[in-house]
Design a protein around this motif. Structure first.
Motif, PDB file in Angstrom:
ATOM      1  N   ARG A 194      10.817  66.683 -13.717  1.00 31.73           N
ATOM      2  CA  ARG A 194      10.812  67.211 -12.402  1.00 31.73           C
ATOM      3  C   ARG A 194      11.676  68.194 -12.031  1.00 31.73           C
ATOM      4  O   ARG A 194      11.280  69.128 -11.643  1.00 31.73           O
ATOM      5  N   ASN A 195      12.737  67.880 -12.303  1.00 30.87           N
ATOM      6  CA  ASN A 195      13.914  68.869 -11.780  1.00 30.87           C
ATOM      7  C   ASN A 195      14.940  69.358 -12.752  1.00 30.87           C
ATOM      8  O   ASN A 195      15.759  70.094 -12.664  1.00 30.87           O
ATOM      9  N   GLY A 196      14.917  68.497 -14.027  1.00 32.05           N
ATOM     10  CA  GLY A 196      16.054  68.812 -14.987  1.00 32.05           C
ATOM     11  C   GLY A 196      17.164  68.269 -14.862  1.00 32.05           C
ATOM     12  O   GLY A 196      18.225  68.499 -15.602  1.00 32.05           O
ATOM     13  N   ILE A 197      17.389  67.258 -13.648  1.00 35.53           N
ATOM     14  CA  ILE A 197      18.624  66.629 -13.678  1.00 35.53           C
ATOM     15  C   ILE A 197      18.739  65.390 -14.312  1.00 35.53           C
ATOM     16  O   ILE A 197      17.920  64.349 -13.897  1.00 35.53           O
ATOM     17  N   ASP A 198      19.265  65.379 -15.470  1.00 37.54           N
ATOM     18  CA  ASP A 198      19.327  64.017 -16.345  1.00 37.54           C
ATOM     19  C   ASP A 198      20.416  64.004 -17.047  1.00 37.54           C
ATOM     20  O   ASP A 198      21.087  64.696 -17.078  1.00 37.54           O
ATOM     21  N   VAL A 199      20.952  62.733 -17.880  1.00 34.70           N
ATOM     22  CA  VAL A 199      22.224  62.390 -18.407  1.00 34.70           C
ATOM     23  C   VAL A 199      22.186  63.275 -19.642  1.00 34.70           C
ATOM     24  O   VAL A 199      23.349  63.600 -20.165  1.00 34.70           O
ATOM     25  N   ASP A 200      21.227  63.903 -20.348  1.00 35.96           N
ATOM     26  CA  ASP A 200      21.274  64.757 -21.327  1.00 35.96           C
ATOM     27  C   ASP A 200      21.808  65.871 -20.947  1.00 35.96           C
ATOM     28  O   ASP A 200      22.919  66.349 -21.587  1.00 35.96           O
ATOM     29  N   LYS A 201      21.616  66.397 -19.800  1.00 35.29           N
ATOM     30  CA  LYS A 201      22.360  67.858 -19.337  1.00 35.29           C
ATOM     31  C   LYS A 201      23.799  67.389 -18.944  1.00 35.29           C
ATOM     32  O   LYS A 201      24.698  68.262 -19.255  1.00 35.29           O
ATOM     33  N   PHE A 202      23.977  66.279 -18.088  1.00 34.28           N
ATOM     34  CA  PHE A 202      25.119  65.769 -17.737  1.00 34.28           C
ATOM     35  C   PHE A 202      26.336  65.919 -18.980  1.00 34.28           C
ATOM     36  O   PHE A 202      27.233  66.419 -19.015  1.00 34.28           O
ATOM     37  N   TYR A 204      25.748  67.245 -22.297  1.00 34.36           N
ATOM     38  CA  TYR A 204      25.998  68.602 -23.133  1.00 34.36           C
ATOM     39  C   TYR A 204      26.663  69.599 -22.198  1.00 34.36           C
ATOM     40  O   TYR A 204      27.467  70.426 -22.997  1.00 34.36           O
ATOM     41  N   LEU A 205      26.578  69.580 -21.115  1.00 27.89           N
ATOM     42  CA  LEU A 205      27.183  70.558 -20.322  1.00 27.89           C
ATOM     43  C   LEU A 205      28.518  70.354 -20.301  1.00 27.89           C
ATOM     44  O   LEU A 205      29.587  71.180 -20.578  1.00 27.89           O
ATOM     45  N   ALA A 206      29.127  69.232 -19.857  1.00 29.38           N
ATOM     46  CA  ALA A 206      30.352  68.678 -19.903  1.00 29.38           C
ATOM     47  C   ALA A 206      31.135  68.914 -21.412  1.00 29.38           C
ATOM     48  O   ALA A 206      32.269  69.329 -21.401  1.00 29.38           O
ATOM     49  N   ARG A 207      30.375  68.492 -22.494  1.00 30.40           N
ATOM     50  CA  ARG A 207      30.900  68.406 -23.673  1.00 30.40           C
ATOM     51  C   ARG A 207      31.037  70.001 -24.164  1.00 30.40           C
ATOM     52  O   ARG A 207      32.153  70.384 -24.922  1.00 30.40           O
ATOM     53  N   ASP A 208      29.853  70.801 -24.050  1.00 31.43           N
ATOM     54  CA  ASP A 208      30.098  71.977 -24.511  1.00 31.43           C
ATOM     55  C   ASP A 208      31.079  72.870 -23.897  1.00 31.43           C
ATOM     56  O   ASP A 208      31.928  73.818 -24.600  1.00 31.43           O
ATOM     57  N   ALA A 209      31.076  72.575 -22.518  1.00 27.02           N
ATOM     58  CA  ALA A 209      32.078  73.486 -21.680  1.00 27.02           C
ATOM     59  C   ALA A 209      33.612  73.013 -22.203  1.00 27.02           C
ATOM     60  O   ALA A 209      34.402  73.742 -22.427  1.00 27.02           O
ATOM     61  N   TYR A 210      33.996  71.729 -22.678  1.00 24.66           N
ATOM     62  CA  TYR A 210      35.034  70.966 -23.139  1.00 24.66           C
ATOM     63  C   TYR A 210      35.348  72.038 -24.437  1.00 24.66           C
ATOM     64  O   TYR A 210      36.666  72.643 -24.500  1.00 24.66           O
ATOM     65  N   HIS A 211      34.502  71.855 -25.409  1.00 18.42           N
ATOM     66  CA  HIS A 211      34.838  72.438 -26.725  1.00 18.42           C
ATOM     67  C   HIS A 211      34.743  73.970 -26.626  1.00 18.42           C
ATOM     68  O   HIS A 211      35.281  74.570 -27.537  1.00 18.42           O
ATOM     69  N   LEU A 212      34.186  74.705 -25.836  1.00 21.02           N
ATOM     70  CA  LEU A 212      34.238  76.198 -25.618  1.00 21.02           C
ATOM     71  C   LEU A 212      35.337  76.500 -24.727  1.00 21.02           C
ATOM     72  O   LEU A 212      35.481  77.905 -24.846  1.00 21.02           O
ATOM     73  N   GLY A 213      36.235  75.565 -24.132  1.00 23.07           N
ATOM     74  CA  GLY A 213      37.100  76.057 -23.320  1.00 23.07           C
ATOM     75  C   GLY A 213      36.930  76.800 -22.169  1.00 23.07           C
ATOM     76  O   GLY A 213      37.485  77.486 -21.467  1.00 23.07           O
ATOM     77  N   ILE A 214      35.574  76.466 -21.414  1.00 27.97           N
ATOM     78  CA  ILE A 214      35.113  76.864 -20.098  1.00 27.97           C
ATOM     79  C   ILE A 214      35.283  75.842 -19.266  1.00 27.97           C
ATOM     80  O   ILE A 214      34.781  74.733 -19.430  1.00 27.97           O
ATOM     81  N   LYS A 215      36.010  76.349 -18.214  1.00 31.56           N
ATOM     82  CA  LYS A 215      35.860  75.285 -16.888  1.00 31.56           C
ATOM     83  C   LYS A 215      34.659  74.825 -16.347  1.00 31.56           C
ATOM     84  O   LYS A 215      33.674  75.436 -16.276  1.00 31.56           O
ATOM     85  N   ASN A 247      27.329  70.002  -5.211  1.00 24.83           N
ATOM     86  CA  ASN A 247      27.462  69.827  -6.800  1.00 24.83           C
ATOM     87  C   ASN A 247      26.209  70.141  -7.609  1.00 24.83           C
ATOM     88  O   ASN A 247      26.366  70.127  -8.851  1.00 24.83           O
ATOM     89  N   MET A 248      25.209  69.888  -6.979  1.00 26.53           N
ATOM     90  CA  MET A 248      23.789  69.949  -7.871  1.00 26.53           C
ATOM     91  C   MET A 248      23.678  71.616  -8.166  1.00 26.53           C
ATOM     92  O   MET A 248      23.513  71.891  -9.324  1.00 26.53           O
ATOM     93  N   TYR A 249      24.085  72.314  -7.297  1.00 24.00           N
ATOM     94  CA  TYR A 249      24.206  73.922  -7.383  1.00 24.00           C
ATOM     95  C   TYR A 249      25.168  74.145  -8.670  1.00 24.00           C
ATOM     96  O   TYR A 249      24.958  74.883  -9.494  1.00 24.00           O
ATOM     97  N   ASP A 250      26.335  73.520  -8.667  1.00 24.53           N
ATOM     98  CA  ASP A 250      27.311  73.653  -9.749  1.00 24.53           C
ATOM     99  C   ASP A 250      26.568  73.265 -11.083  1.00 24.53           C
ATOM    100  O   ASP A 250      27.219  73.971 -12.200  1.00 24.53           O
ATOM    101  N   LEU A 251      25.881  72.163 -11.044  1.00 29.86           N
ATOM    102  CA  LEU A 251      25.239  71.757 -12.271  1.00 29.86           C
ATOM    103  C   LEU A 251      24.471  73.029 -12.868  1.00 29.86           C
ATOM    104  O   LEU A 251      24.866  73.257 -14.168  1.00 29.86           O
ATOM    105  N   PHE A 252      23.815  73.448 -12.165  1.00 27.04           N
ATOM    106  CA  PHE A 252      22.848  74.580 -12.674  1.00 27.04           C
ATOM    107  C   PHE A 252      23.548  75.794 -12.772  1.00 27.04           C
ATOM    108  O   PHE A 252      23.233  76.826 -13.535  1.00 27.04           O
ATOM    109  N   HIS A 253      24.488  76.272 -11.939  1.00 24.44           N
ATOM    110  CA  HIS A 253      25.236  77.414 -12.300  1.00 24.44           C
ATOM    111  C   HIS A 253      26.044  77.317 -13.563  1.00 24.44           C
ATOM    112  O   HIS A 253      26.186  78.132 -14.399  1.00 24.44           O
ATOM    113  N   LEU A 254      26.647  75.889 -14.021  1.00 22.43           N
ATOM    114  CA  LEU A 254      27.249  75.835 -15.192  1.00 22.43           C
ATOM    115  C   LEU A 254      26.236  76.002 -16.378  1.00 22.43           C
ATOM    116  O   LEU A 254      26.631  76.645 -17.231  1.00 22.43           O
ATOM    117  N   ARG A 255      25.047  75.512 -16.236  1.00 30.45           N
ATOM    118  CA  ARG A 255      24.132  75.681 -17.161  1.00 30.45           C
ATOM    119  C   ARG A 255      23.665  77.104 -17.348  1.00 30.45           C
ATOM    120  O   ARG A 255      23.865  77.823 -18.619  1.00 30.45           O
TER     121      ARG A 255
END
Length: 480
Positions: A194-202, A204-215, A247-255
């Motif tokens: 419906r809107n793409g807000i799910d724990v899969d995204k939670f 991979y975004l947190a994990r990828d940012a961590y390993h990429l060194g991106i805040k 916080n929701m905008y931060d989710l999609f901006h991080l993506r």
């Protein structure tokens, strides 16, 4: 066995994770983790070719899937505790956790690059990793005799197996809600269409940012704390507290930021294109034994789950280190990657309006690029051809193409828990985005000697100007 027979004091196994800290998983999930089908995910990098650009991006689908299972359980249990009237039971929670654990079982070598390879190798089929995940889940349950374990912990078969597969795919069958017709909100936890807000995204975004060194500024813990099921147009769905809109905008901006800086990095894109080309050249020469001793190629291994279980990122080294003359062309491409002699980036441009681009159009553009000669080419002792150019179409958005995904989120107020509303554009802050998608065209040269690259860049600049498209990125300066 009814759901009331499940004992909550089941001993859990503890996993330590750099993103979520201590995670306790149900023993049934541990049984599934300890299967060859799930262990295979240790050998598939989460970000595919990004590892060749960001050395820290060596994490894999294995840890991501465990993280998603953990978050799926956290969100389901939070809703269960916060809203007992929803009648979420232990079976529901366990099914959602299993779906989170197994949602990426079907990824192939180099993750999404393998999907591109299959589309090119077998254009007649509509193959997606979610479909393979469901098939591999079935194979995992059957080949490891997990049905008895599932029933032991209170799952009702075959109904709960079908429900888990619905949660994994998130496709059309979900809208019939065969598994839990009275709890449609459960379908939004792992794969929210419906809107793409799910724990899969939670995860991979947190994990990828961590390993990429991106805040990262998005806080998934706040989402879990404030998530609430409300009735919207006669159907229950997961809603968010009104104060959490930023916080929701931060989710999609991080993506979007991770796509811009890593997933769609110009060097990563061309490396993944080269890997795909190597796989296409090697396809029929790679033999993988499947069911009944039958042999499969790279592209046909998806038809047999025993063969597909053996297919991981290691196929890259298999080709690279082979001595078979049939693999010479594929081996040559991969050696270019190893030697950092990959195809050279020429220019980046943007169409004046977003356009749908088919492969036939791209091939036509590559021919036009070869023909876009100028006077400086007259002295060359070669002539560039369409085969020397590679055009890559890059699309980046907030997850819903040109639409604002926040428009599909419903918010509730602290003093009106059951009264939900949209976040209208007139309420949007000036600091929040007004545009939600971007289309870029990148042009590469397959020749790597300087004279060829310089000539190809002149062709590319001339071609972009003829199209009336601005040159956004040119390593040799901006001649626009």
């Amino acid at each position: 066995m009814s759901s009331t027979t499940i004992v909550m004091e089941i001993p859990r196994k503890v996993f330590n994770d750099p993103i979520h800290g201590t995670m306790e998983l149900h023993p049934l999930l541990v049984k599934m983790i300890d299967t060859p089908q799930f262990q295979r995910l240790r050998y598939i990098k989460q970000l595919g070719g990004v590892y060749f650009v960001y050395p820290g991006a060596s994490h894999n689908r294995f840890e991501h899937c465990i993280g998603v299972a953990h978050l799926a359980g956290e969100l389901a249990k939070a809703l269960k505790t916060r809203q007992p009237e929803l009648n979420i039971d232990d079976r529901d929670v366990l099914c959602v956790q299993i779906a989170g654990l197994c949602h990426d079982l079907g990824h192939g070598p180099f993750s999404h690059s393998f999907e591109t390879f299959i589309r090119k190798a077998r254009p007649e089929i509509n193959w997606k990793h979610e479909v393979a995940s469901v098939r591999l889940f079935d194979y995992m349950v059957e080949s490891n005799k997990l049905k008895e374990e599932m029933e032991l912990y209170g799952l009702q078969l075959p109904d709960d197996v079908e429900f888990i597969k619905e949660l994994i795919t998130g496709e059309a069958r979900v809208f019939t809600l065969e598994g839990r017709p009275d709890k449609p909100f459960l379908y939004e936890i792992v794969a929210n269409k419906r809107n793409g807000i799910d724990v899969d995204k939670f995860d991979y975004l947190a994990r990828d940012a961590y390993h990429l060194g991106i805040k990262s500024s998005f806080d998934h813990r706040r989402f879990i704390n404030f998530a609430r099921v409300c009735e919207v147009d006669g159907r229950n769905q997961i809603c968010m507290r009104d104060k959490e809109v930023n916080n929701m905008y931060d989710l999609f901006h991080l993506r979007y930021s991770l796509h811009s800086r890593a997933y769609q990095h110009k060097v990563n894109n061309i490396i993944e294109i080269m890997i795909t080309e190597a796989f296409l050249k090697a396809d029929k020469h790679i033999q993988i034994e499947g069911s009944g001793g039958q042999m499969f190629t790279l592209s046909t291994a998806i038809d047999d789950m025993k063969a597909y279980t053996k297919l991981t990122d290691h196929v890259y080294e298999t080709i690279l280190n082979s001595s078979q003359p049939e693999l010479a062309d594929a081996r040559r491409i991969l050696r270019k990657i190893v030697n950092r002699n990959h195809y050279r980036f020429l220019v980046e441009t943007r169409p004046t309006t977003s356009i749908e681009v088919r492969s036939t159009v791209v091939r036509g553009w590559e021919q036009e690029l070869a023909e876009a000669r100028d006077g400086q080419d007259d002295d060359q002792d070669f002539r560039l051809t369409a085969e020397d150019f590679k055009v890559d179409i890059v699309k980046m958005d907030y997850g819903m193409k040109n639409e604002n995904p926040i428009d599909q989120v419903r918010f509730y107020r602290k003093d009106h828990l059951s009264n939900v509303c949209c976040f209208h554009s007139c309420q949007r802050s000036m600091s929040q985005p007004q545009c939600f998608s971007e289309q870029l065209i990148r042009i590469y040269c397959k020749r790597t000697d300087e004279s060829s690259v310089n000539a190809a860049r002149r062709h590319a600049v001339k071609w972009c100007r003829a199209k009336g498209w601005p040159i956004l990125n040119n390593p040799q300066g901006n001649p626009q």
